[in-house]
Design a protein around this motif. Sequence first.
Motif, PDB file in Angstrom:
ATOM      1  N   VAL A 156      53.851  17.941  11.160  1.00  0.00           N
ATOM      2  CA  VAL A 156      53.486  17.919   9.739  1.00  0.00           C
ATOM      3  C   VAL A 156      52.261  17.041   9.500  1.00  0.00           C
ATOM      4  O   VAL A 156      51.332  17.422   8.792  1.00  0.00           O
ATOM      5  N   THR A 157      52.236  15.850  10.088  1.00  0.00           N
ATOM      6  CA  THR A 157      51.091  14.953   9.884  1.00  0.00           C
ATOM      7  C   THR A 157      49.807  15.545  10.470  1.00  0.00           C
ATOM      8  O   THR A 157      48.720  15.312   9.939  1.00  0.00           O
ATOM      9  N   THR A 158      49.935  16.311  11.561  1.00  0.00           N
ATOM     10  CA  THR A 158      48.774  16.974  12.140  1.00  0.00           C
ATOM     11  C   THR A 158      48.212  18.009  11.174  1.00  0.00           C
ATOM     12  O   THR A 158      46.989  18.102  10.972  1.00  0.00           O
ATOM     13  N   GLN A 159      49.111  18.788  10.556  1.00  0.00           N
ATOM     14  CA  GLN A 159      48.676  19.779   9.563  1.00  0.00           C
ATOM     15  C   GLN A 159      48.056  19.108   8.347  1.00  0.00           C
ATOM     16  O   GLN A 159      47.044  19.569   7.814  1.00  0.00           O
ATOM     17  N   ILE A 160      48.656  18.012   7.910  1.00  0.00           N
ATOM     18  CA  ILE A 160      48.129  17.285   6.745  1.00  0.00           C
ATOM     19  C   ILE A 160      46.753  16.703   7.072  1.00  0.00           C
ATOM     20  O   ILE A 160      45.874  16.639   6.198  1.00  0.00           O
ATOM     21  N   GLY A 161      46.548  16.296   8.331  1.00  0.00           N
ATOM     22  CA  GLY A 161      45.252  15.770   8.741  1.00  0.00           C
ATOM     23  C   GLY A 161      44.132  16.765   8.500  1.00  0.00           C
ATOM     24  O   GLY A 161      43.038  16.400   8.051  1.00  0.00           O
ATOM     25  N   LYS A 162      44.398  18.040   8.769  1.00  0.00           N
ATOM     26  CA  LYS A 162      43.397  19.079   8.514  1.00  0.00           C
ATOM     27  C   LYS A 162      43.146  19.224   7.012  1.00  0.00           C
ATOM     28  O   LYS A 162      42.011  19.429   6.574  1.00  0.00           O
ATOM     29  N   THR A 163      44.212  19.095   6.225  1.00  0.00           N
ATOM     30  CA  THR A 163      44.081  19.178   4.775  1.00  0.00           C
ATOM     31  C   THR A 163      43.250  18.018   4.233  1.00  0.00           C
ATOM     32  O   THR A 163      42.444  18.192   3.312  1.00  0.00           O
ATOM     33  N   VAL A 164      43.438  16.835   4.814  1.00  0.00           N
ATOM     34  CA  VAL A 164      42.675  15.654   4.391  1.00  0.00           C
ATOM     35  C   VAL A 164      41.185  15.869   4.649  1.00  0.00           C
ATOM     36  O   VAL A 164      40.338  15.523   3.813  1.00  0.00           O
ATOM     37  N   GLN A 165      40.841  16.441   5.796  1.00  0.00           N
ATOM     38  CA  GLN A 165      39.442  16.707   6.117  1.00  0.00           C
ATOM     39  C   GLN A 165      38.831  17.673   5.107  1.00  0.00           C
ATOM     40  O   GLN A 165      37.700  17.477   4.641  1.00  0.00           O
ATOM     41  N   GLU A 166      39.576  18.702   4.762  1.00  0.00           N
ATOM     42  CA  GLU A 166      39.099  19.671   3.780  1.00  0.00           C
ATOM     43  C   GLU A 166      38.937  19.017   2.405  1.00  0.00           C
ATOM     44  O   GLU A 166      37.958  19.269   1.701  1.00  0.00           O
ATOM     45  N   MET A 167      39.917  18.182   2.041  1.00  0.00           N
ATOM     46  CA  MET A 167      39.869  17.509   0.748  1.00  0.00           C
ATOM     47  C   MET A 167      38.655  16.588   0.654  1.00  0.00           C
ATOM     48  O   MET A 167      37.950  16.555  -0.351  1.00  0.00           O
ATOM     49  N   ALA A 168      38.396  15.836   1.726  1.00  0.00           N
ATOM     50  CA  ALA A 168      37.255  14.921   1.742  1.00  0.00           C
ATOM     51  C   ALA A 168      35.943  15.677   1.592  1.00  0.00           C
ATOM     52  O   ALA A 168      35.048  15.256   0.845  1.00  0.00           O
ATOM     53  N   ALA A 169      35.824  16.811   2.275  1.00  0.00           N
ATOM     54  CA  ALA A 169      34.604  17.625   2.191  1.00  0.00           C
ATOM     55  C   ALA A 169      34.425  18.195   0.785  1.00  0.00           C
ATOM     56  O   ALA A 169      33.310  18.226   0.250  1.00  0.00           O
ATOM     57  N   LEU A 170      35.528  18.639   0.189  1.00  0.00           N
ATOM     58  CA  LEU A 170      35.458  19.208  -1.161  1.00  0.00           C
ATOM     59  C   LEU A 170      35.113  18.138  -2.198  1.00  0.00           C
ATOM     60  O   LEU A 170      34.347  18.395  -3.131  1.00  0.00           O
ATOM     61  N   CYS A 171      35.671  16.948  -2.046  1.00  0.00           N
ATOM     62  CA  CYS A 171      35.354  15.851  -2.975  1.00  0.00           C
ATOM     63  C   CYS A 171      33.874  15.493  -2.891  1.00  0.00           C
ATOM     64  O   CYS A 171      33.242  15.192  -3.909  1.00  0.00           O
ATOM     65  N   GLN A 172      33.336  15.526  -1.685  1.00  0.00           N
ATOM     66  CA  GLN A 172      31.913  15.235  -1.496  1.00  0.00           C
ATOM     67  C   GLN A 172      31.061  16.295  -2.188  1.00  0.00           C
ATOM     68  O   GLN A 172      30.083  15.973  -2.889  1.00  0.00           O
ATOM     69  N   LYS A 173      31.450  17.555  -2.007  1.00  0.00           N
ATOM     70  CA  LYS A 173      30.633  18.661  -2.508  1.00  0.00           C
ATOM     71  C   LYS A 173      30.767  18.874  -4.006  1.00  0.00           C
ATOM     72  O   LYS A 173      29.785  19.188  -4.687  1.00  0.00           O
ATOM     73  N   THR A 174      31.965  18.714  -4.549  1.00  0.00           N
ATOM     74  CA  THR A 174      32.203  19.043  -5.955  1.00  0.00           C
ATOM     75  C   THR A 174      32.161  17.842  -6.894  1.00  0.00           C
ATOM     76  O   THR A 174      32.052  18.016  -8.111  1.00  0.00           O
ATOM     77  N   PHE A 175      32.228  16.623  -6.350  1.00  0.00           N
ATOM     78  CA  PHE A 175      32.272  15.444  -7.215  1.00  0.00           C
ATOM     79  C   PHE A 175      31.129  14.466  -6.911  1.00  0.00           C
ATOM     80  O   PHE A 175      30.316  14.161  -7.791  1.00  0.00           O
ATOM     81  N   ILE A 176      31.050  13.995  -5.676  1.00  0.00           N
ATOM     82  CA  ILE A 176      30.068  12.961  -5.341  1.00  0.00           C
ATOM     83  C   ILE A 176      28.635  13.485  -5.439  1.00  0.00           C
ATOM     84  O   ILE A 176      27.772  12.855  -6.067  1.00  0.00           O
ATOM     85  N   GLU A 177      28.371  14.641  -4.840  1.00  0.00           N
ATOM     86  CA  GLU A 177      27.001  15.170  -4.848  1.00  0.00           C
ATOM     87  C   GLU A 177      26.527  15.554  -6.248  1.00  0.00           C
ATOM     88  O   GLU A 177      25.382  15.226  -6.620  1.00  0.00           O
ATOM     89  N   PRO A 178      27.332  16.258  -7.069  1.00  0.00           N
ATOM     90  CA  PRO A 178      26.873  16.559  -8.435  1.00  0.00           C
ATOM     91  C   PRO A 178      26.599  15.306  -9.259  1.00  0.00           C
ATOM     92  O   PRO A 178      25.633  15.264 -10.027  1.00  0.00           O
ATOM     93  N   LEU A 179      27.440  14.280  -9.103  1.00  0.00           N
ATOM     94  CA  LEU A 179      27.211  13.045  -9.856  1.00  0.00           C
ATOM     95  C   LEU A 179      25.980  12.306  -9.347  1.00  0.00           C
ATOM     96  O   LEU A 179      25.298  11.629 -10.123  1.00  0.00           O
TER      97      LEU A 179
END
Length: 265
Positions: free
Chosen positions: A94-117
Motif C-alpha cells: 500500500v505504501t508503495t502505491q501511495i508513493g506513486k500517488t505522492v509523486q503525481e500529486m507533487a507534480a500536479l501541485c507544481q504545475k497547477t498551483f506553484i507555476e501559475p502563481l
Amino acid sequence: MTWNPLKKNHLTQRPTPAPPLLTHSEDRELDIAVQRLIYVEDTIRKLTKEMKKYVEAVTNLDRADQRLTLNLTTCGLAHLNDEFRKVVENYHSVTTQIGKTVQEMAALCQKTFIEPLKKLRDEFILIAAAIAKREELVTTWKYSYNRVKKLQEKKDRTASHIAKLERERRAEETAAKELKTVHAQLLVELPMFLDKRLEYIKPSVHALIMIQLDYYGSTTHLFTHLMPIPNASSSPSTMIPEDEYQEAVDNQMNRIKALTIVKDH
C-alpha cells in the motif's frame, strides 16, 4: 536566475501625493489600490511558500512510510508468523502505491498551483516599474513647480527673468500633463488588474482541492483494504461498509489505547 519565493516583494513603494496638481481624492484612490496590490503580492508569496512546504512535508512523510514498511518487511519478526508477514507485506504494498500517488500529486501541485502563481507574481515587476515611473514624474513636476513659485516671488521684471520664468512654466506644464496622464492610467489599470488576477487564482485553488481530494481519497481507499473484515468468508476485495469500517477503526484505536506501552506509568 532561479526564482526564489522567499525573496522580498517587488511592490513595496506607496505612491507619493502630488498636491495641488492632484486632488486628495485622486492621490488616496491610487494609494488604496497600491496598498491592496502590496497585500495581494505578499499573500501570493506566502501561498507559494506554504505550498512548497506542504509538498515537502507530504513527500517526507511518504519517505518515512516507505522506510518504515521496508524495515518491517526485512526484519526477522515478519517471518516468524505467516499472518503477520502477510499484514506487513500488504502494508508495504500500500505504501508503495501511495508513493506513486505522492509523486503525481507533487507534480500536479507544481504545475497547477506553484507555476501559475509564479507567473502572476512576475506581473508585479511591471506594476512596481509603473509606480517607480510615476515617482520620477512626481519628483520632476515638484522641482519645476517649486522653481516657478520661487521665480514668481521675485520682483525682477527684466526680460531675462521673464524668459526664464516662461521656460520653467512650460517645463512645469509638460511635467504636470505627463504625471496626470500616468496617474489616470494607473487608476484605471490597477483596479482592473486586481479584479482579473483574483479570478486568475481561483482555478489554482480549485485544482488544489481536487488534487487533495484525489490523494487523500485514494490513500484512505488503499488503507481501508488493510482493515480486517468482520466476516472471514468475505472476499478480500469487498469494500467495508462505512458503519462497519468506523466501528472497526474505533475497536482498533481502543485496542491500541489499551496496550501497556501507551498507558500512563
